[in-house]
Design a protein around this motif. Structure first.
Motif, mmCIF file in Angstrom:
data_model
loop_
_atom_site.group_PDB
_atom_site.id
_atom_site.type_symbol
_atom_site.label_atom_id
_atom_site.label_comp_id
_atom_site.label_asym_id
_atom_site.label_seq_id
_atom_site.Cartn_x
_atom_site.Cartn_y
_atom_site.Cartn_z
ATOM 1 N N ILE A 155 28.797 49.037 37.955
ATOM 2 C CA ILE A 155 29.513 50.199 37.416
ATOM 3 C C ILE A 155 30.238 49.785 36.134
ATOM 4 O O ILE A 155 30.452 48.603 35.884
ATOM 5 N N GLN A 156 30.586 50.773 35.338
ATOM 6 C CA GLN A 156 31.379 50.520 34.149
ATOM 7 C C GLN A 156 32.766 51.093 34.380
ATOM 8 O O GLN A 156 32.911 52.193 34.917
ATOM 9 N N LYS A 157 33.806 50.321 34.015
ATOM 10 C CA LYS A 157 35.188 50.771 34.170
ATOM 11 C C LYS A 157 35.926 50.609 32.858
ATOM 12 O O LYS A 157 35.686 49.653 32.113
ATOM 13 N N THR A 158 36.835 51.534 32.607
ATOM 14 C CA THR A 158 37.725 51.436 31.465
ATOM 15 C C THR A 158 39.133 51.257 31.998
ATOM 16 O O THR A 158 39.599 52.040 32.832
ATOM 17 N N VAL A 159 39.802 50.206 31.541
ATOM 18 C CA VAL A 159 41.179 49.927 31.931
ATOM 19 C C VAL A 159 41.965 49.810 30.634
ATOM 20 O O VAL A 159 41.691 48.930 29.820
ATOM 21 N N GLY A 160 42.929 50.707 30.449
ATOM 22 C CA GLY A 160 43.629 50.751 29.169
ATOM 23 C C GLY A 160 42.630 51.117 28.099
ATOM 24 O O GLY A 160 41.910 52.104 28.209
ATOM 25 N N ASN A 161 42.536 50.292 27.075
ATOM 26 C CA ASN A 161 41.562 50.541 26.006
ATOM 27 C C ASN A 161 40.402 49.544 26.055
ATOM 28 O O ASN A 161 39.683 49.389 25.077
ATOM 29 N N ARG A 162 40.222 48.873 27.195
ATOM 30 C CA ARG A 162 39.155 47.884 27.330
ATOM 31 C C ARG A 162 38.101 48.346 28.315
ATOM 32 O O ARG A 162 38.413 48.932 29.348
ATOM 33 N N ASN A 163 36.847 48.081 27.974
ATOM 34 C CA ASN A 163 35.715 48.466 28.821
ATOM 35 C C ASN A 163 35.148 47.233 29.511
ATOM 36 O O ASN A 163 35.014 46.176 28.893
ATOM 37 N N PHE A 164 34.791 47.410 30.784
ATOM 38 C CA PHE A 164 34.254 46.320 31.588
ATOM 39 C C PHE A 164 32.992 46.767 32.293
ATOM 40 O O PHE A 164 32.890 47.916 32.729
ATOM 41 N N GLN A 165 32.049 45.870 32.420
ATOM 42 C CA GLN A 165 30.898 46.036 33.296
ATOM 43 C C GLN A 165 31.291 45.316 34.586
ATOM 44 O O GLN A 165 31.696 44.154 34.550
ATOM 45 N N VAL A 166 31.215 46.015 35.723
ATOM 46 C CA VAL A 166 31.647 45.439 37.002
ATOM 47 C C VAL A 166 30.450 45.372 37.939
ATOM 48 O O VAL A 166 29.773 46.371 38.176
ATOM 49 N N PHE A 167 30.197 44.180 38.446
ATOM 50 C CA PHE A 167 29.173 43.959 39.459
ATOM 51 C C PHE A 167 29.902 43.744 40.770
ATOM 52 O O PHE A 167 30.878 42.986 40.818
ATOM 53 N N GLN A 168 29.456 44.411 41.825
ATOM 54 C CA GLN A 168 30.166 44.353 43.099
ATOM 55 C C GLN A 168 29.168 44.239 44.241
ATOM 56 O O GLN A 168 28.123 44.885 44.217
ATOM 57 N N ALA A 169 29.495 43.426 45.247
ATOM 58 C CA ALA A 169 28.654 43.312 46.438
ATOM 59 C C ALA A 169 29.467 42.718 47.574
ATOM 60 O O ALA A 169 30.378 41.921 47.345
ATOM 61 N N ASP A 170 29.133 43.126 48.782
ATOM 62 C CA ASP A 170 29.698 42.496 49.965
ATOM 63 C C ASP A 170 28.831 41.301 50.306
ATOM 64 O O ASP A 170 27.688 41.182 49.860
ATOM 65 N N GLN A 171 29.380 40.413 51.116
ATOM 66 C CA GLN A 171 28.678 39.182 51.423
ATOM 67 C C GLN A 171 29.226 38.611 52.727
ATOM 68 O O GLN A 171 30.407 38.775 53.020
ATOM 69 N N ILE A 172 28.360 37.977 53.493
ATOM 70 C CA ILE A 172 28.797 37.241 54.674
ATOM 71 C C ILE A 172 28.657 35.767 54.335
ATOM 72 O O ILE A 172 27.579 35.300 53.979
ATOM 73 N N ARG A 173 29.775 35.045 54.414
ATOM 74 C CA ARG A 173 29.757 33.614 54.102
ATOM 75 C C ARG A 173 30.665 32.899 55.096
ATOM 76 O O ARG A 173 31.828 33.259 55.235
ATOM 77 N N ASN A 174 30.126 31.911 55.782
ATOM 78 C CA ASN A 174 30.887 31.147 56.779
ATOM 79 C C ASN A 174 31.560 32.066 57.792
ATOM 80 O O ASN A 174 32.729 31.904 58.116
ATOM 81 N N GLN A 175 30.848 33.042 58.261
ATOM 82 C CA GLN A 175 31.297 34.021 59.255
ATOM 83 C C GLN A 175 32.469 34.866 58.763
ATOM 84 O O GLN A 175 33.217 35.429 59.553
ATOM 85 N N ASN A 176 32.648 34.986 57.455
ATOM 86 C CA ASN A 176 33.667 35.849 56.873
ATOM 87 C C ASN A 176 32.984 36.976 56.112
ATOM 88 O O ASN A 176 32.046 36.737 55.357
ATOM 89 N N ALA A 177 33.477 38.193 56.321
ATOM 90 C CA ALA A 177 33.010 39.335 55.529
ATOM 91 C C ALA A 177 33.814 39.338 54.236
ATOM 92 O O ALA A 177 35.044 39.429 54.264
#
Length: 160
Positions: free
Chosen positions: A98-120
């Motif tokens: 997704i793309q997000k704008t915070v203040g006057n700055r634009n960001f490309q945001v990559f997001q995902a859930d993950q299971i690692r060492n039995q932690n969500a």
């Protein structure tokens, strides 16, 4: 032989990568380069010396999240965005971009859930689109920490 050890000790100290460690209290603004950050709880911020500038942020009192913040050496970080996704989201569950704008700055945001060492876990990688040098932020937190989910997904860590 004593001179050898003195030179070795001097070289070992001069190439040590951690430049400083700072404890930052909750909601206290922490300024690094031209960027400001706040954190939901007390954290330890490590400034490290690498070829690119890098911060590593860990909770000071309890487990739950960490952040890595870097400046990127190239002008257009999205050219290699597939590699960034693969390096952070090993077997990511429902990855999003997704793309997000915070203040006057634009960001490309990559997001995902993950299971690692039995932690969500929830992972986000933020890449600034309009700052030079480019900023790269990797945040990972435990999914059962709803307070952290709201804090990071509402962009509260970037008081721009």
């Amino acid at each position: 032989m004593k001179g050898f050890w003195m030179i070795f000790l001097f070289l070992g100290i001069s190439t040590f990568s951690i430049l400083s460690q700072t404890v930052v209290e909750p909601n206290q603004k922490f300024v690094w380069e031209t960027f400001s950050f706040v954190f939901p709880e007390p954290v330890v911020v490590k400034l490290e010396s690498t070829t690119n500038k890098k911060l590593t942020i860990y909770p000071a009192k309890r487990d739950g999240f960490f952040m890595v913040v870097r400046t990127l050496p190239w002008n257009e970080p999205l050219m290699e965005k597939v590699l960034w996704k693969e390096s952070v989201f090993t077997r990511g569950i429902e990855p999003k971009e997704i793309q997000k704008t915070v203040g006057n700055r634009n960001f490309q945001v990559f997001q995902a859930d993950q299971i690692r060492n039995q932690n969500a876990l929830r992972n986000q990688v933020w890449i600034s689109l309009d700052t030079k040098p480019a900023l790269w932020i990797w945040i990972q937190w435990k999914s059962d920490r709803k307070d952290l989910t709201e804090f990071f997904e509402s962009n509260l860590f970037l008081p721009l």
